[in-house]
Design an enzyme around this catalytic site. Structure first.
Site, mmCIF file in Angstrom:
data_model
loop_
_atom_site.group_PDB
_atom_site.id
_atom_site.type_symbol
_atom_site.label_atom_id
_atom_site.label_comp_id
_atom_site.label_asym_id
_atom_site.label_seq_id
_atom_site.Cartn_x
_atom_site.Cartn_y
_atom_site.Cartn_z
ATOM 1 N N SER A 40 0.671 -0.995 0.328
ATOM 2 C CA SER A 40 -0.009 -0.161 -0.121
ATOM 3 C C SER A 40 0.930 1.283 -0.216
ATOM 4 C CB SER A 40 -0.722 0.241 1.908
ATOM 5 O OG SER A 40 -2.099 1.108 1.717
ATOM 6 N N TYR B 232 -1.225 -0.705 10.552
ATOM 7 C CA TYR B 232 -1.531 -1.089 8.854
ATOM 8 C C TYR B 232 -0.292 -0.963 8.187
ATOM 9 C CZ TYR B 232 -3.870 -1.188 4.481
ATOM 10 O OH TYR B 232 -3.990 -1.712 2.855
HETATM 11 P P1 NAI Z 1 -11.684 -6.062 -0.082
HETATM 12 O O1 NAI Z 1 -11.502 -6.131 1.486
HETATM 13 O O2 NAI Z 1 -12.396 -5.935 -0.529
HETATM 14 O O3 NAI Z 1 -11.012 -7.862 0.050
HETATM 15 C C1 NAI Z 1 -10.149 -8.173 0.887
HETATM 16 C C2 NAI Z 1 -10.657 -9.653 0.548
HETATM 17 O O4 NAI Z 1 -9.289 -10.424 1.446
HETATM 18 C C3 NAI Z 1 -11.479 -10.295 0.881
HETATM 19 O O5 NAI Z 1 -12.817 -11.354 -0.166
HETATM 20 C C4 NAI Z 1 -11.878 -10.952 2.256
HETATM 21 O O6 NAI Z 1 -12.762 -11.604 2.461
HETATM 22 C C5 NAI Z 1 -10.420 -11.393 1.751
HETATM 23 N N1 NAI Z 1 -9.575 -11.399 3.773
HETATM 24 C C6 NAI Z 1 -9.872 -10.501 4.340
HETATM 25 N N2 NAI Z 1 -8.796 -11.131 5.495
HETATM 26 C C7 NAI Z 1 -8.445 -12.887 4.918
HETATM 27 C C8 NAI Z 1 -8.181 -13.673 5.470
HETATM 28 N N3 NAI Z 1 -7.514 -13.663 6.297
HETATM 29 N N4 NAI Z 1 -7.919 -15.050 5.243
HETATM 30 C C9 NAI Z 1 -8.558 -15.313 4.073
HETATM 31 N N5 NAI Z 1 -9.305 -13.938 3.078
HETATM 32 C C10 NAI Z 1 -9.364 -12.745 3.549
HETATM 33 O O7 NAI Z 1 -10.097 -5.255 -0.095
HETATM 34 P P2 NAI Z 1 -9.633 -5.078 -1.589
HETATM 35 O O8 NAI Z 1 -9.694 -3.242 -1.317
HETATM 36 O O9 NAI Z 1 -9.704 -4.743 -2.641
HETATM 37 O O10 NAI Z 1 -7.414 -5.210 -0.965
HETATM 38 C C11 NAI Z 1 -6.408 -5.890 -1.339
HETATM 39 C C12 NAI Z 1 -5.044 -5.659 -0.644
HETATM 40 O O11 NAI Z 1 -5.290 -4.490 -1.312
HETATM 41 C C13 NAI Z 1 -5.228 -5.281 0.637
HETATM 42 O O12 NAI Z 1 -4.322 -6.527 1.155
HETATM 43 C C14 NAI Z 1 -5.324 -4.137 0.932
HETATM 44 O O13 NAI Z 1 -4.128 -3.787 2.355
HETATM 45 C C15 NAI Z 1 -4.571 -3.501 -0.491
HETATM 46 N N6 NAI Z 1 -5.112 -2.341 -0.430
HETATM 47 C C16 NAI Z 1 -5.951 -1.987 -1.201
HETATM 48 C C17 NAI Z 1 -6.328 -0.473 -1.263
HETATM 49 C C18 NAI Z 1 -7.873 0.450 -1.682
HETATM 50 O O14 NAI Z 1 -7.969 1.285 -1.969
HETATM 51 N N7 NAI Z 1 -8.491 -0.676 -2.283
HETATM 52 C C19 NAI Z 1 -4.964 0.641 -1.289
HETATM 53 C C20 NAI Z 1 -4.075 0.317 -0.795
HETATM 54 C C21 NAI Z 1 -3.579 -1.177 -0.414
#
Ligand code: NAI
Length: 248
Positions: A141, A154
């Site tokens: 991130s 985080y």
């Molecule tokens: P999201 O919340 O939409 O999706 C995350 C997914 O990970 C979900 O399907 C959830 O069920 C799964 N998950 C969470 N904890 C878990 C666990 N313990 N075991 C297995 N699966 C698990 O999040 P998003 O926004 O798609 O983010 C994805 C990645 O990108 C994350 O690592 C986040 O930190 C990173 N990120 C996202 C940004 C954004 O603006 N959306 C910005 C910077 C980084």
């Protein structure tokens, strides 16, 4: 390129950015393993890909539990016989005022975002090696590089991912594995139409990011032709971390 006969594991692949990554690889004919704790969304995505002629396997996985990762890797190898690419994408954020941040908050965030990437990579490294080599991409991130108040757990987890990336790039070089990080900025996973004009205009790109922006970068880094790139972090944020802000 085509990822035909290649297998990719995407943690957190059931929703958001991970889901776009799954679609991206599947669109290039890869076999995709969706490792997520969200059973409904994961199963639905597996069905969707299979119905459109692709190859997908959902394995309910909690990446904060090392044993759950081991079971998932076994399942993936049993199903597909090989793994070539791993996208360590699963992540959570818990923002809290600094003096209210508990050990439980800290451990939950670090174990889900950082330890998971180490354990997934450790469990898959030899499999990727014996499959002929491949790539690992860690989704960090821009918060690894800059902060708002209350983001210590985080930010530390994502900063740790950047260090883990260059360390693994060195350790896994002889396995034929390139290891890189992507640091997304604001990637909107909800309704894009609900964003305000000023949300877009504050970016140098004049638009907020979309999950596909990250998916395309994952495809690029996992293309074997690009294996000269390793140990790096790619900031994909519409230029936000390059913009200096002073009050006029
Ligand atoms: P999201 O919340 O939409 O999706 C995350 C997914 O990970 C979900 O399907 C959830 O069920 C799964 N998950 C969470 N904890 C878990 C666990 N313990 N075991 C297995 N699966 C698990 O999040 P998003 O926004 O798609 O983010 C994805 C990645 O990108 C994350 O690592 C986040 O930190 C990173 N990120 C996202 C940004 C954004 O603006 N959306 C910005 C910077 C980084």
């Amino acid at each position: 390129m085509s990822f035909k006969d290649k297998t990719v594991v995407v943690t957190g692949g059931a929703n958001g950015i991970g889901r776009a990554v799954v679609h991206g690889f599947s669109g290039q004919q890869a076999r995709v393993v969706i490792a997520d704790k969200d059973e409904n969304a994961g199963k639905e995505l597996e069905d969707e890909i299979q119905e459109s002629g692709g190859s997908a396997l959902f394995v309910k996985t909690d990446v904060s539990e090392p044993n759950s990762i081991k079971v998932m890797v076994k399942r993936a190898v049993k199903e597909y016989g090989a793994i070539h690419n791993l996208i360590n994408n699963a992540g959570i954020s818990e923002f809290k005022p600094f003096d209210e941040l508990t050990i439980e908050n800290w451990d939950r965030v670090l174990n889900t975002n950082l330890r998971s990437a180490f354990v997934c990579s450790r469990e898959m490294a030899v499999v990727i090696k014996t499959s002929g080599g491949g790539s690992i991409v860690n989704i960090a991130s821009t918060r690894a590089l800059m902060s708002e108040p209350g983001s210590e757990a985080y930010a530390a987890s994502k900063g740790g991912l950047l260090a883990l990336t260059h360390a693994m790039a060195v350790s896994l070089a002889d396995y034929g594995i390139s290891v890189n990080a992507i640091s997304p900025g604001w990637i909107h996973t909800g309704d894009y139409k609900k964003l305000r004009e000023k949300d877009h205009q504050q970016h140098l790109s004049k638009r907020v990011g979309k999950p596909d922006d990250i998916a395309r970068a994952c495809l690029f880094l996992c293309n074997p032709e690009n294996n000269f790139i390793t140990g790096e972090n790619f900031v994909i944020d519409g230029g936000m971390t390059r913009k200096m802000i002073y009050e006029p």
